[in-house]
Design an enzyme around this catalytic site. Structure first.
Site, PDB file in Angstrom:
ATOM      1  N   CYS A 154       0.821  -1.212   0.000  1.00  0.00           N
ATOM      2  CA  CYS A 154       0.000   0.000   0.000  1.00  0.00           C
ATOM      3  C   CYS A 154       0.860   1.270   0.000  1.00  0.00           C
ATOM      4  O   CYS A 154       0.665   2.163  -0.830  1.00  0.00           O
ATOM      5  CB  CYS A 154      -0.951  -0.031   1.193  1.00  0.00           C
ATOM      6  SG  CYS A 154      -0.152  -0.467   2.754  1.00  0.00           S
TER       7      CYS A 154
HETATM    8  N1  LIG Z   1      -4.423  -4.475   4.877  1.00  0.00           N
HETATM    9  C1  LIG Z   1      -3.840  -3.745   3.922  1.00  0.00           C
HETATM   10  O1  LIG Z   1      -4.058  -2.530   3.804  1.00  0.00           O
HETATM   11  C2  LIG Z   1      -2.903  -4.400   2.971  1.00  0.00           C
HETATM   12  C3  LIG Z   1      -2.463  -5.684   3.131  1.00  0.00           C
HETATM   13  N2  LIG Z   1      -1.592  -6.263   2.238  1.00  0.00           N
HETATM   14  C4  LIG Z   1      -1.113  -7.627   2.399  1.00  0.00           C
HETATM   15  O2  LIG Z   1      -2.151  -8.517   1.970  1.00  0.00           O
HETATM   16  C5  LIG Z   1      -2.146  -9.694   2.756  1.00  0.00           C
HETATM   17  C6  LIG Z   1      -3.516  -9.822   3.432  1.00  0.00           C
HETATM   18  O3  LIG Z   1      -3.696  -8.680   4.235  1.00  0.00           O
HETATM   19  P1  LIG Z   1      -5.029  -8.427   5.081  1.00  0.00           P
HETATM   20  O4  LIG Z   1      -6.212  -8.710   4.267  1.00  0.00           O
HETATM   21  O5  LIG Z   1      -4.864  -7.097   5.700  1.00  0.00           O
HETATM   22  O6  LIG Z   1      -4.862  -9.570   6.206  1.00  0.00           O
HETATM   23  P2  LIG Z   1      -5.924 -10.153   7.238  1.00  0.00           P
HETATM   24  O7  LIG Z   1      -5.180 -10.513   8.448  1.00  0.00           O
HETATM   25  O8  LIG Z   1      -7.077  -9.209   7.349  1.00  0.00           O
HETATM   26  O9  LIG Z   1      -6.436 -11.484   6.508  1.00  0.00           O
HETATM   27  C7  LIG Z   1      -5.624 -12.614   6.318  1.00  0.00           C
HETATM   28  C8  LIG Z   1      -6.461 -13.729   5.733  1.00  0.00           C
HETATM   29  O10 LIG Z   1      -5.671 -14.896   5.531  1.00  0.00           O
HETATM   30  C9  LIG Z   1      -6.348 -16.029   6.111  1.00  0.00           C
HETATM   31  N3  LIG Z   1      -5.329 -17.018   6.431  1.00  0.00           N
HETATM   32  C10 LIG Z   1      -4.451 -17.028   7.466  1.00  0.00           C
HETATM   33  N4  LIG Z   1      -3.639 -18.115   7.381  1.00  0.00           N
HETATM   34  C11 LIG Z   1      -4.005 -18.794   6.259  1.00  0.00           C
HETATM   35  C12 LIG Z   1      -3.559 -19.995   5.642  1.00  0.00           C
HETATM   36  N5  LIG Z   1      -2.546 -20.696   6.145  1.00  0.00           N
HETATM   37  N6  LIG Z   1      -4.178 -20.413   4.516  1.00  0.00           N
HETATM   38  C13 LIG Z   1      -5.223 -19.714   3.990  1.00  0.00           C
HETATM   39  N7  LIG Z   1      -5.699 -18.567   4.534  1.00  0.00           N
HETATM   40  C14 LIG Z   1      -5.085 -18.101   5.643  1.00  0.00           C
HETATM   41  C15 LIG Z   1      -7.086 -15.410   7.286  1.00  0.00           C
HETATM   42  O11 LIG Z   1      -8.166 -16.197   7.752  1.00  0.00           O
HETATM   43  P3  LIG Z   1      -8.017 -17.264   8.953  1.00  0.00           P
HETATM   44  O12 LIG Z   1      -6.888 -16.785   9.838  1.00  0.00           O
HETATM   45  O13 LIG Z   1      -9.349 -17.246   9.629  1.00  0.00           O
HETATM   46  O14 LIG Z   1      -7.700 -18.546   8.273  1.00  0.00           O
HETATM   47  C16 LIG Z   1      -7.633 -14.161   6.600  1.00  0.00           C
HETATM   48  O15 LIG Z   1      -8.719 -14.483   5.753  1.00  0.00           O
HETATM   49  C17 LIG Z   1      -0.988  -9.559   3.741  1.00  0.00           C
HETATM   50  O16 LIG Z   1       0.152 -10.178   3.230  1.00  0.00           O
HETATM   51  C18 LIG Z   1      -0.796  -8.049   3.829  1.00  0.00           C
HETATM   52  O17 LIG Z   1       0.521  -7.735   4.205  1.00  0.00           O
HETATM   53  C19 LIG Z   1      -1.193  -5.573   1.132  1.00  0.00           C
HETATM   54  C20 LIG Z   1      -1.613  -4.300   0.902  1.00  0.00           C
HETATM   55  C21 LIG Z   1      -2.469  -3.592   1.823  1.00  0.00           C
HETATM   56  C1  LIG Z   2      -0.879   0.197   9.177  1.00  0.00           C
HETATM   57  C2  LIG Z   2      -0.071  -1.038   8.845  1.00  0.00           C
HETATM   58  O1  LIG Z   2       0.256  -1.819   9.713  1.00  0.00           O
HETATM   59  N1  LIG Z   2       0.258  -1.211   7.561  1.00  0.00           N
HETATM   60  C3  LIG Z   2       1.012  -2.340   7.105  1.00  0.00           C
HETATM   61  C4  LIG Z   2       1.181  -2.286   5.603  1.00  0.00           C
HETATM   62  C5  LIG Z   2       0.299  -3.244   4.872  1.00  0.00           C
HETATM   63  C6  LIG Z   2       0.739  -3.560   3.444  1.00  0.00           C
HETATM   64  O2  LIG Z   2       0.850  -2.791   2.529  1.00  0.00           O
HETATM   65  O3  LIG Z   2       1.046  -4.781   3.213  1.00  0.00           O
HETATM   66  P1  LIG Z   2       2.247  -5.607   2.616  1.00  0.00           P
HETATM   67  O4  LIG Z   2       2.792  -6.231   3.805  1.00  0.00           O
HETATM   68  O5  LIG Z   2       1.613  -6.557   1.699  1.00  0.00           O
HETATM   69  O6  LIG Z   2       3.237  -4.805   1.912  1.00  0.00           O
HETATM   70  C7  LIG Z   2       2.403  -2.373   7.741  1.00  0.00           C
HETATM   71  O7  LIG Z   2       2.996  -1.348   8.018  1.00  0.00           O
HETATM   72  O8  LIG Z   2       2.934  -3.483   7.852  1.00  0.00           O
END
Ligand SMILES: NC(=O)C1=CN([C@@H]2O[C@H](COP(=O)(O)OP(=O)(O)OC[C@H]3O[C@@H](n4cnc5c(N)ncnc54)[C@H](OP(=O)(O)O)[C@@H]3O)[C@@H](O)[C@H]2O)C=CC1
Ligand SMILES: CC(=O)N[C@@H](CCC(=O)OP(=O)(O)O)C(=O)O
Length: 335
Positions: A154
């Site tokens: 992000c």
């Molecule tokens: N949040 C953000 O703004 C951003 C996040 N990201 C990246 O995207 C990814 C997801 O982020 P986010 O949606 O915030 O994370 P969350 O913690 O909100 O969601 C993670 C998901 O993965 C599932 N999960 C966990 N372990 C497993 C497994 N072994 N197999 C299958 N599913 C699994 C969880 O469900 P359960 O544990 O119930 O199985 C849940 O659905 C991360 O790598 C994050 O760094 C990237 C850009 C922006």
């Molecule tokens: C507020 C906050 O905690 N933000 C996350 C960024 C999430 C993200 O962009 O995810 P990736 O790990 O996929 O790059 C952090 O700093 O780790």
């Protein structure tokens, strides 16, 4: 019609992507998946997220039968999972002949950087080398050809959208990026640092956040990056201070940002700084800049929604580009 499986669909980015794909006329949801031991297994997505009331698909545990169903029925998998989970799952799905769109950081850096920035040795070096960085507004041809697309982080999305167009104008001094993110950036899982009473605007990850090498790698020059956690749910505002080369004119900056002139989702304004509220819950990026020519000092501010342009809507742009459906299909009316 392309069938997309979403793994990690109960999380913030996965649920957001499920909603975008559900509303897309050329894509269908093959299935929604969570970990085999998930507490949310078998619940319909709209039970977790009543706002997505028309998505009744259940969250299926990712057991072997689910893996087999994905491989048999899906064209592609979106991995909305933690970095180390994505490393392994991406390899399994690529091996089975599917395309993979990974929203984690598992396939964005060079293999030797993973121990320092992610705390693990990367076990899929060959795949990592073949992965494409899915910065949708800048690398369309690569996204068409690659089978593994690493959707950018992000903060890097906000920062690179602001900096890449003016890359050739930047002086030797490092650009200084100060960015504030809403708490959804930390994901849905409970943690003390993101709990309601603990969150208060503060810098974190100072001089050691994994998005610094990611921004540097894809900008082609080092940067100083300081993320901050803000007490709001969604959005990122990155304000960047950049020293430009001697004699760079306002006109040159205007010309550089012309690269977005036909882009319906990126707006650039001179002298008007973007506000988070204007981009939250949208796939947009708003840029605003101001230049002090005698001091060669440019300030550019970039606003996105971390769960949309910073994750799910950019992942959808990558899927659209990969399958040549029109980059903004499902995001812009008539696209
Ligand atoms: N949040 C953000 O703004 C951003 C996040 N990201 C990246 O995207 C990814 C997801 O982020 P986010 O949606 O915030 O994370 P969350 O913690 O909100 O969601 C993670 C998901 O993965 C599932 N999960 C966990 N372990 C497993 C497994 N072994 N197999 C299958 N599913 C699994 C969880 O469900 P359960 O544990 O119930 O199985 C849940 O659905 C991360 O790598 C994050 O760094 C990237 C850009 C922006
Ligand atoms: C507020 C906050 O905690 N933000 C996350 C960024 C999430 C993200 O962009 O995810 P990736 O790990 O996929 O790059 C952090 O700093 O780790």
């Amino acid at each position: 019609m392309k069938n997309i499986a979403i793994v990690g669909a109960s999380g913030y980015t996965g649920a957001q992507l499920a909603q975008l794909i559900h509303n897309h006329s050329l894509l269908a949801l093959q299935g929604l998946y969570v970990s085999a031991a998930s507490l949310d297994a078998h619940k319909p997505l709209n039970q977790l997220y009543p706002a997505y009331s028309d998505i009744e698909l259940p969250l299926q545990p990712l057991e072997q039968t689910a893996m087999d169903a994905i491989i048999a029925q899906a064209d592609a998998v979106a991995l909305c999972t933690a970095h180390e989970v994505s490393v392994t799952l991406a390899a399994q799905f690529i091996e089975a002949g599917l395309s993979v769109f990974d929203l984690s950081g598992a396939y964005r850096l060079d293999s030797n950087e993973y121990p320092q920035w992610y705390g693990f040795e990367h076990q899929q070096t060959q795949l990592l080398n073949a992965a494409c960085y899915g910065l949708a507004d800048f690398s369309e041809n690569d996204i068409v050809d690659a089978t593994l697309i690493a959707v950018p982080g992000c903060y890097p999305t906000a920062s690179l959208t602001a900096l890449k167009p003016i890359q050739h104008l930047i002086d030797e001094q490092l650009p200084v990026i100060n960015a504030v993110s809403g708490v959804s950036g930390a994901g849905r899982k409970a943690s003390l640092t993101s709990s309601y009473c603990e969150v208060s605007l503060n810098a974190y990850g100072v001089l050691n956040h994994r998005h610094q090498p990611e921004i540097a790698k894809y900008l082609g020059q080092d940067v100083v990056f300081t993320p901050h956690l803000g007490n709001f749910k969604r959005g990122i505002l990155a304000t960047i201070s950049v020293k430009l080369k001697a004699n760079v004119s306002v006109y040159q900056i205007e010309q550089a940002y012309q690269c977005f002139s036909d882009n319906p989702l990126v707006t650039v304004a001179q002298g008007v700084m973007p506000k988070l509220d204007d981009v939250v819950n949208t796939p947009r990026c708003h840029l605003g800049w101001q230049y002090d020519q005698p001091r060669q000092q440019l300030i550019v501010s970039s606003a996105i929604d971390n769960l949309m342009k910073g994750a799910a809507s950019q992942a959808l742009q990558c899927i659209n580009i990969h399958y040549q459906l029109g980059k903004n299909a499902g995001l812009v009316k008539g696209a």
